[in-house]
Structure formats: structure tokens, C-alpha cells
Design a protein around this motif. Structure first.
Motif, short mmCIF file in Angstrom:
data_model
loop_
_atom_site.label_atom_id
_atom_site.label_comp_id
_atom_site.label_asym_id
_atom_site.label_seq_id
_atom_site.Cartn_x
_atom_site.Cartn_y
_atom_site.Cartn_z
N SER A 48 -1.95 42.77 11.50
CA SER A 48 -2.07 42.85 10.04
C SER A 48 -0.88 42.27 9.30
CB SER A 48 -2.31 44.30 9.61
OG SER A 48 -1.26 45.13 10.04
N GLN A 49 0.35 42.69 9.66
CA GLN A 49 1.50 42.20 8.90
C GLN A 49 1.74 40.71 9.15
OE1 GLN A 49 1.58 44.50 11.29
NE2 GLN A 49 3.47 44.51 12.50
N ASP A 50 1.46 40.27 10.39
CA ASP A 50 1.59 38.84 10.69
C ASP A 50 0.47 38.05 10.02
OD1 ASP A 50 3.80 39.38 12.20
OD2 ASP A 50 2.75 39.39 14.12
N ARG A 51 -0.68 38.67 9.86
CA ARG A 51 -1.80 38.02 9.18
C ARG A 51 -1.41 37.67 7.75
NH1 ARG A 51 -7.44 38.02 10.02
NH2 ARG A 51 -8.68 37.70 8.14
N ASP A 52 -0.82 38.61 7.05
CA ASP A 52 -0.40 38.37 5.67
C ASP A 52 0.62 37.23 5.59
OD1 ASP A 52 -2.04 40.42 4.87
OD2 ASP A 52 -0.44 41.91 4.74
N ALA A 53 1.57 37.23 6.51
CA ALA A 53 2.58 36.17 6.52
C ALA A 53 1.95 34.82 6.81
CB ALA A 53 3.66 36.49 7.55
N THR A 54 0.98 34.80 7.72
CA THR A 54 0.30 33.55 8.07
C THR A 54 -0.49 33.01 6.87
OG1 THR A 54 0.12 34.22 10.39
CG2 THR A 54 -1.35 32.47 9.64
N ILE A 55 -1.17 33.92 6.18
CA ILE A 55 -1.93 33.51 4.99
C ILE A 55 -1.00 32.90 3.94
CG2 ILE A 55 -3.22 34.40 3.01
CD1 ILE A 55 -4.57 36.37 4.97
N GLN A 56 0.16 33.48 3.75
CA GLN A 56 1.10 32.95 2.77
C GLN A 56 1.60 31.56 3.19
OE1 GLN A 56 1.60 34.22 -0.29
NE2 GLN A 56 0.00 35.63 0.43
N LYS A 57 1.78 31.35 4.48
CA LYS A 57 2.18 30.02 4.97
C LYS A 57 1.08 28.99 4.69
CE LYS A 57 5.12 31.68 8.77
NZ LYS A 57 5.23 31.79 10.25
N ILE A 58 -0.17 29.40 4.89
CA ILE A 58 -1.30 28.50 4.63
C ILE A 58 -1.37 28.15 3.15
CG2 ILE A 58 -3.82 28.41 4.57
CD1 ILE A 58 -3.83 29.96 7.21
N LEU A 59 -1.23 29.16 2.28
CA LEU A 59 -1.27 28.90 0.84
C LEU A 59 -0.14 27.98 0.40
CD1 LEU A 59 -2.16 32.38 -0.71
CD2 LEU A 59 -3.65 30.41 -0.42
N LYS A 60 1.05 28.21 0.92
CA LYS A 60 2.19 27.37 0.54
C LYS A 60 1.98 25.93 1.00
CE LYS A 60 7.23 27.00 0.68
NZ LYS A 60 7.22 26.50 -0.71
N ALA A 61 1.47 25.78 2.22
CA ALA A 61 1.20 24.43 2.73
C ALA A 61 0.13 23.75 1.88
CB ALA A 61 0.76 24.50 4.19
#
Length: 345
Positions: A48-61
Motif C-alpha cells: 500500500s505505501q509503496d503503491r502510493d509512492a509509485t502512483i506519484q512517480k507515474i503522475l510526475k512522469a
């Protein structure tokens, strides 16, 4: 068939019809591996916590580049390698095995067609240094019956590949929904209903500084998932006026936002210009799967992303209306979107 670049032998110079005007030529292309788009590990989304961080990386990219690469995405490496091999084998088949798929009217809605340069070959000013094999994938069970029977494993391998890449697209689209604050499935249904698989084949070019495999453009669809050749550079993305090479990474997919994603996200994600350059040493093959809205689907900024502080930038329209305009347009990215912007913007 003689128009296919891959059918030519020992070409020593670039034919005049393939030479771009000086301002459009790539010149002497160099690839700087230190400047490239983000690489995102999807294995982390199970936590879960890594999922949120991954989503933020996708949005920033998606905001900064309009592109990113994904690894540990769930599509088997053997399947990716087999698919690339099958397509390369197809282009190496004798002419008589490919003739039935060759078509000079690439706008025809055939289940599988082989053509050269672009959909606009007959009217374009300059031809592209590439051949294309387009496989319709919707509905897959019907389309697959019209795909090539050679190489003998073509239908089995490519069918499995299309199925797995569609699952990957659904995962990425769901992550984008979460990141943007949209309800689950917003990008599903009609907005991504029609997958289409395009194989780009770029034979060696005698002078890559004069021509292009694909000229600069943005994709008109919702999202694109691309597999590059594992060891041949070619794809470039425009970032701050500079062309950045997208490094080929083994067992990775390149993901890029299409115009419809930019519109639905109300400019929170960007569709960015990209191109493909050629090289003089070896052929390059890439496999792109486009996820395309149904022609009758309504495209508009998601209501959850629109409020008095963030007014809608684009009007509501049918996707087929956008495509009719897109295929007639001349000019850059802004020209394609301008007709669909609300007057206040």
C-alpha cells in the motif's frame, strides 16, 4: 510491394522523396543515456505505501515528460522476446508470403495490413523511413483469424502478447485513476475500448541525418504501450526544446500519454511530441499497442477535475470528431488541440 523500404537492396543514398527539409532533419544524432525518461518499478504497487509512492512517480512522469518506462510489469520476458522475434521473422519472409497483407490504402479498416511510411503516404510531402504492420485487436477472437499464418506461431504468440499488454494497460490506467482522484474504471470502457497493435520496422538507412523513421508527433489516442528493440536506440522525446533519447531497457515497456489523456485529465497529464530516428548499422523494430476510444465515445475533462479554480480547458466531443480533425491538421501539438479548447481558455 516495391514501395516497402524493407524490400530495397543495397541502397547507397537516401531517395529525394525521403529527405526532410533542413529544419526538420535530425542531423547527427547522439544519445545521452544520462538524460532519459523515468523508469518505474511496478512490483511495488502490491504494497500500500509503496503503491502510493509509485502512483506519484507515474503522475510526475506524466506531467513532466508525458512518458515513462515500466519494469516488473507482469508480462513474461519470454513472451516479449518471442513476440519481437515473430515480427522480425515476418519482415524477413519472402515477398509472396506478405503480398496478401500489403495495402497502399492504409486507411482501409482491414484486420491486418502491411504498408509503408504512414497512413497518408499518397499525399505526404516526405516519406518516412519505415514499414508498418498493423494488427487490429478488437474483438481479438475475430481479428486473430485474419492475421498472418506465417511464421507458424504468429497468431498464438501475438494473440497472447496482445492479451497480456491489455492487462498491463488496465493496471496503469487504474493507477492513473487513483492518482488523479477519479472513480475506479474511469479510463476503462469506451475510452480505451479499441486496442490496435502496430509494428514499426526501420531498415538501416544510408544517411540517418537526412530522414526520419517517424516525424515529431503526439499520439491521438488515450495511452500507448511500446516495446522497443532491446539494443537499438531510436525513440526520442521532446523535453524543453531538446530531443532526449529513450534508452532501450531489456524487458521494459515505454508508456506515453495520448491527446485524449491530456484532455480527460484537464492538462494534468501531457501528451508530448516524440519521433524515431534511423541508423545506418542495423534494422530496428518496435511494437506499439494503442488504446483507442470508441468513435462514438464522449471525451471531455473529467468532472472530478473541474471546479471554479480549475475550469474545464476542453469542450466535450465525440472521439471520431477529433480524429477527423487530427487527420486533416497541419502544424504542431497546439494546432491539434486548439479546435477543442473552450473559448475562455
Amino acid at each position: 510491394m516495391e514501395k516497402l523500404v524493407s524490400s530495397w537492396n543495397n541502397v547507397q543514398t537516401v531517395p529525394e522523396k525521403y529527405i526532410f527539409p533542413p529544419e526538420k532533419r535530425p542531423g547527427n544524432v547522439t544519445f545521452n543515456a544520462s538524460k532519459s525518461i523515468p523508469v518505474i518499478d511496478l512490483e511495488a504497487i502490491a504494497i500500500s505505501q509503496d503503491r502510493d509512492a509509485t502512483i506519484q512517480k507515474i503522475l510526475k512522469a506524466g506531467q513532466d515528460y508525458g512518458f515513462f518506462q515500466v519494469i516488473n510489469h507482469g508480462v513474461a520476458e519470454d513472451l516479449m522476446n518471442d513476440t519481437m522475434s515473430v515480427f522480425k521473422e515476418f519482415f524477413e519472409l519472402p515477398e509472396e508470403d506478405k503480398t496478401s497483407f500489403y495495402c497502399e490504402d492504409a486507411m482501409r479498416n482491414n484486420h491486418c495490413i502491411l504498408y509503408t511510411s504512414s497512413l497518408l503516404y499518397a499525399t505526404e510531402d516526405v516519406h518516412l523511413w519505415r514499414d508498418n504492420l498493423r494488427n487490429s485487436c478488437h474483438p481479438l477472437e475475430e481479428c486473430i483469424q485474419h492475421w498472418p499464418e506465417k511464421p507458424t506461431r504468429y497468431r498464438h504468440v501475438v494473440g497472447a502478447y496482445a492479451t497480456e499488454v491489455k492487462k498491463l494497460a488496465a493496471t496503469i490506467l487504474e493507477l492513473l485513476c487513483e492518482g488523479l482522484g477519479l472513480e475506479s474504471g474511469h479510463f476503462g470502457g469506451k475510452l480505451s475500448e479499441i486496442p490496435s497493435l502496430l509494428v514499426n520496422h526501420y531498415p538501416p538507412c544510408p544517411d540517418p541525418s537526412l530522414t526520419l523513421g517517424v516525424s515529431e508527433h503526439c499520439d491521438p489516442n488515450l495511452i500507448t504501450i511500446l516495446q522497443q528493440d532491446s539494443d537499438v536506440f531510436g525513440l526520442q522525446v521532446l523535453k524543453n526544446g531538446e530531443w532526449i533519447g529513450v534508452e532501450p531497457i531489456s524487458n521494459a515497456f515505454v508508456v506515453n500519454m495520448g491527446y485524449q489523456m491530456q484532455i480527460v485529465s484537464n492538462n494534468k497529464l501531457r501528451s508530448v511530441e516524440h519521433r524515431a530516428v534511423t541508423n545506418s548499422e542495423k534494422a530496428r523494430t518496435s511494437v506499439a499497442m494503442f488504446f483507442i476510444p470508441n468513435g462514438d465515445s464522449i471525451v471531455e475533462p473529467a468532472k472530478a477535475l473541474v471546479d471554479p479554480r480549475n475550469p474545464a480547458i476542453y469542450k466535450s466531443f465525440q472521439y471520431k470528431e477529433f480524429m477527423s480533425h487530427f487527420l486533416k491538421k497541419t502544424g504542431g501539438t497546439d494546432v491539434a488541440l486548439e479546435a477543442f479548447k473552450l473559448q475562455a481558455n
